[in-house]
Scaffold this motif. Sequence first.
Motif, PDB file in Angstrom:
ATOM      1  N   PRO A 182      -2.720  -0.843  46.811  1.00  0.00           N
ATOM      2  CA  PRO A 182      -2.764  -0.486  48.229  1.00  0.00           C
ATOM      3  C   PRO A 182      -1.900   0.704  48.622  1.00  0.00           C
ATOM      4  N   PHE A 183      -0.998   1.172  47.750  1.00  0.00           N
ATOM      5  CA  PHE A 183      -0.088   2.252  48.103  1.00  0.00           C
ATOM      6  C   PHE A 183      -0.581   3.596  47.556  1.00  0.00           C
ATOM      7  N   ALA A 184      -0.623   4.601  48.427  1.00  0.00           N
ATOM      8  CA  ALA A 184      -0.838   5.970  47.958  1.00  0.00           C
ATOM      9  C   ALA A 184       0.400   6.404  47.187  1.00  0.00           C
ATOM     10  N   VAL A 185       0.214   7.228  46.156  1.00  0.00           N
ATOM     11  CA  VAL A 185       1.338   7.614  45.306  1.00  0.00           C
ATOM     12  C   VAL A 185       1.411   9.121  45.135  1.00  0.00           C
ATOM     13  N   GLN A 186       2.591   9.576  44.779  1.00  0.00           N
ATOM     14  CA  GLN A 186       2.847  10.968  44.412  1.00  0.00           C
ATOM     15  C   GLN A 186       3.717  10.975  43.170  1.00  0.00           C
ATOM     16  N   LYS A 187       3.975  12.180  42.638  1.00  0.00           N
ATOM     17  CA  LYS A 187       4.782  12.259  41.425  1.00  0.00           C
ATOM     18  C   LYS A 187       5.875  13.315  41.550  1.00  0.00           C
ATOM     19  N   VAL A 188       6.911  13.128  40.748  1.00  0.00           N
ATOM     20  CA  VAL A 188       7.998  14.092  40.590  1.00  0.00           C
ATOM     21  C   VAL A 188       8.204  14.277  39.094  1.00  0.00           C
ATOM     22  N   ASP A 189       8.180  15.504  38.622  1.00  0.00           N
ATOM     23  CA  ASP A 189       8.444  15.776  37.214  1.00  0.00           C
ATOM     24  C   ASP A 189       9.946  15.833  36.956  1.00  0.00           C
ATOM     25  N   VAL A 190      10.363  15.268  35.850  1.00  0.00           N
ATOM     26  CA  VAL A 190      11.756  15.347  35.403  1.00  0.00           C
ATOM     27  C   VAL A 190      11.767  16.285  34.199  1.00  0.00           C
ATOM     28  N   PRO A 191      12.268  17.502  34.350  1.00  0.00           N
ATOM     29  CA  PRO A 191      12.183  18.478  33.253  1.00  0.00           C
ATOM     30  C   PRO A 191      13.120  18.143  32.103  1.00  0.00           C
ATOM     31  N   ALA A 192      12.792  18.677  30.945  1.00  0.00           N
ATOM     32  CA  ALA A 192      13.663  18.518  29.778  1.00  0.00           C
ATOM     33  C   ALA A 192      14.929  19.343  29.960  1.00  0.00           C
ATOM     34  N   GLY A 193      15.960  18.978  29.220  1.00  0.00           N
ATOM     35  CA  GLY A 193      17.184  19.769  29.209  1.00  0.00           C
ATOM     36  C   GLY A 193      18.093  19.569  30.392  1.00  0.00           C
ATOM     37  N   SER A 194      17.910  18.463  31.116  1.00  0.00           N
ATOM     38  CA  SER A 194      18.748  18.214  32.295  1.00  0.00           C
ATOM     39  C   SER A 194      19.926  17.308  31.991  1.00  0.00           C
ATOM     40  N   GLY A 195      20.079  16.903  30.718  1.00  0.00           N
ATOM     41  CA  GLY A 195      21.205  16.058  30.336  1.00  0.00           C
ATOM     42  C   GLY A 195      21.125  14.653  30.880  1.00  0.00           C
ATOM     43  N   GLN A 196      19.889  14.143  31.082  1.00  0.00           N
ATOM     44  CA  GLN A 196      19.720  12.834  31.703  1.00  0.00           C
ATOM     45  C   GLN A 196      19.691  11.688  30.694  1.00  0.00           C
ATOM     46  N   GLY A 197      19.766  11.970  29.385  1.00  0.00           N
ATOM     47  CA  GLY A 197      19.803  10.917  28.386  1.00  0.00           C
ATOM     48  C   GLY A 197      18.467  10.611  27.749  1.00  0.00           C
ATOM     49  N   PHE A 198      17.393  11.226  28.224  1.00  0.00           N
ATOM     50  CA  PHE A 198      16.075  11.136  27.602  1.00  0.00           C
ATOM     51  C   PHE A 198      15.485  12.537  27.658  1.00  0.00           C
ATOM     52  N   ASN A 199      14.362  12.756  27.014  1.00  0.00           N
ATOM     53  CA  ASN A 199      13.832  14.104  26.908  1.00  0.00           C
ATOM     54  C   ASN A 199      13.354  14.636  28.257  1.00  0.00           C
ATOM     55  N   ARG A 200      12.276  14.061  28.744  1.00  0.00           N
ATOM     56  CA  ARG A 200      11.713  14.432  30.037  1.00  0.00           C
ATOM     57  C   ARG A 200      10.898  13.257  30.540  1.00  0.00           C
ATOM     58  N   GLY A 201      10.348  13.368  31.746  1.00  0.00           N
ATOM     59  CA  GLY A 201       9.550  12.251  32.246  1.00  0.00           C
ATOM     60  C   GLY A 201       8.799  12.592  33.516  1.00  0.00           C
ATOM     61  N   THR A 202       8.074  11.607  33.999  1.00  0.00           N
ATOM     62  CA  THR A 202       7.323  11.718  35.245  1.00  0.00           C
ATOM     63  C   THR A 202       7.625  10.504  36.096  1.00  0.00           C
ATOM     64  N   ILE A 203       8.035  10.745  37.328  1.00  0.00           N
ATOM     65  CA  ILE A 203       8.271   9.666  38.283  1.00  0.00           C
ATOM     66  C   ILE A 203       7.053   9.577  39.202  1.00  0.00           C
ATOM     67  N   THR A 204       6.498   8.398  39.322  1.00  0.00           N
ATOM     68  CA  THR A 204       5.405   8.142  40.252  1.00  0.00           C
ATOM     69  C   THR A 204       5.894   7.121  41.266  1.00  0.00           C
ATOM     70  N   TYR A 205       5.680   7.395  42.534  1.00  0.00           N
ATOM     71  CA  TYR A 205       6.287   6.562  43.577  1.00  0.00           C
ATOM     72  C   TYR A 205       5.340   6.397  44.759  1.00  0.00           C
ATOM     73  N   PRO A 206       5.459   5.272  45.479  1.00  0.00           N
ATOM     74  CA  PRO A 206       4.665   5.092  46.692  1.00  0.00           C
ATOM     75  C   PRO A 206       5.149   6.038  47.793  1.00  0.00           C
ATOM     76  N   THR A 207       4.213   6.600  48.539  1.00  0.00           N
ATOM     77  CA  THR A 207       4.591   7.518  49.617  1.00  0.00           C
ATOM     78  C   THR A 207       5.028   6.774  50.871  1.00  0.00           C
ATOM     79  N   ASP A 208       4.594   5.552  51.045  1.00  0.00           N
ATOM     80  CA  ASP A 208       4.914   4.755  52.234  1.00  0.00           C
ATOM     81  C   ASP A 208       6.368   4.299  52.185  1.00  0.00           C
ATOM     82  N   THR A 209       7.104   4.519  53.259  1.00  0.00           N
ATOM     83  CA  THR A 209       8.488   4.034  53.336  1.00  0.00           C
ATOM     84  C   THR A 209       8.661   2.950  54.391  1.00  0.00           C
ATOM     85  N   SER A 210       7.570   2.478  54.979  1.00  0.00           N
ATOM     86  CA  SER A 210       7.671   1.560  56.112  1.00  0.00           C
ATOM     87  C   SER A 210       8.074   0.145  55.713  1.00  0.00           C
TER      88      SER A 210
END
Length: 332
Positions: free
Chosen positions: A93-121
């Motif tokens: 039921p939730f519309a979603v969007q994504k945020v890319d996590v680029p490589a080389g940011s020192g986050q402890g893993f290589n890279r990734g993709t965050i997918t999240y619901p757009t609704d904040t209600s």
Amino acid sequence: MRHIHTGARSRSSSHRAHSRIPSRTSGPAHSRIRSRAHGRLRLWTAAAAVITATVLVPQPALAGPPQVRADAANPYERGPDPTEESITAERGPFAVQKVDVPAGSGQGFNRGTITYPTDTSEGTFGAVAVSPGFVSPEAFISWLGPRLASQGFVVITIDTNTPFDFPDARADQLLAALDYLTTKSAVKDRIDPQRLAVMGHSMGGGASLRASAKRPQIQAAVPLAPWHTTSAWDQNKVPTMIIGAESDFIAPVAMHAEPFYENLKSAPEKAYLEMKGADHMAPALANVTTAKYGIAWLKRFVDDDTRYDQFLCPPPKPSPAIGEYRDTCPNG
């Protein structure tokens, strides 16, 4: 009929009590899953995979902070009452969007993709980190991003530091991904840091078991065709659903998924689902069985959402997809 506790759980302790859910079923083979899995398996064992990219809507500007939901008996419920149609749909039921996590940011893993619901209600969401298996890229399990996020989770699917990382290294990367989500990501304000889960395929499935053992505050784990060199998970205290494959010869269920399940002696709840006639790749491919029962488990133990008990208790009936199902019900 065994009793299922339906009360909301306290979050004041590092681990929470969970409702009891019964088990046992079987069913015939699912030819479509097998045919797709066999083709992918030959590529996987040659250390190459044909990847189908997941198409998402371009990322918009992030909305303001989520509203606090106060209208439900369980404040962690997200979305409308579930049905068989809603939990098996390609999108929830939730519309979603994504945020890319680029490589080389020192986050402890290589890279990734965050997918999240757009609704904040409806308030903040639980979050799930997902690891691929040995020599498999993030794109191989990327379908789980929108599939889970559209049901009301923030999901990060990751590329590991190297494709050859073993399960324990992948476990550290799963935990790093959860830490990144909750403390540094562009969507950190949408996440409840007390409601986190891990998931993964093959060595990523073994990683989800190790991550749960290292961080018992995690609320749920869903290993898919897990592979690990140890079966000693008796100290793991996280509610865990293992999805295995009957014809898996890379991580045979008799050597991996089944003893892993049996040795989860400290887990407050556990379940074992074996996909009928399927081989190693089947649980990780886009399919209704992994999605339906993975979503139900995450909803039940990350969101305390007893509306999803209906998909876990009574246990799944015999079907073309499910060859075996076990779970716990200590209080009978």
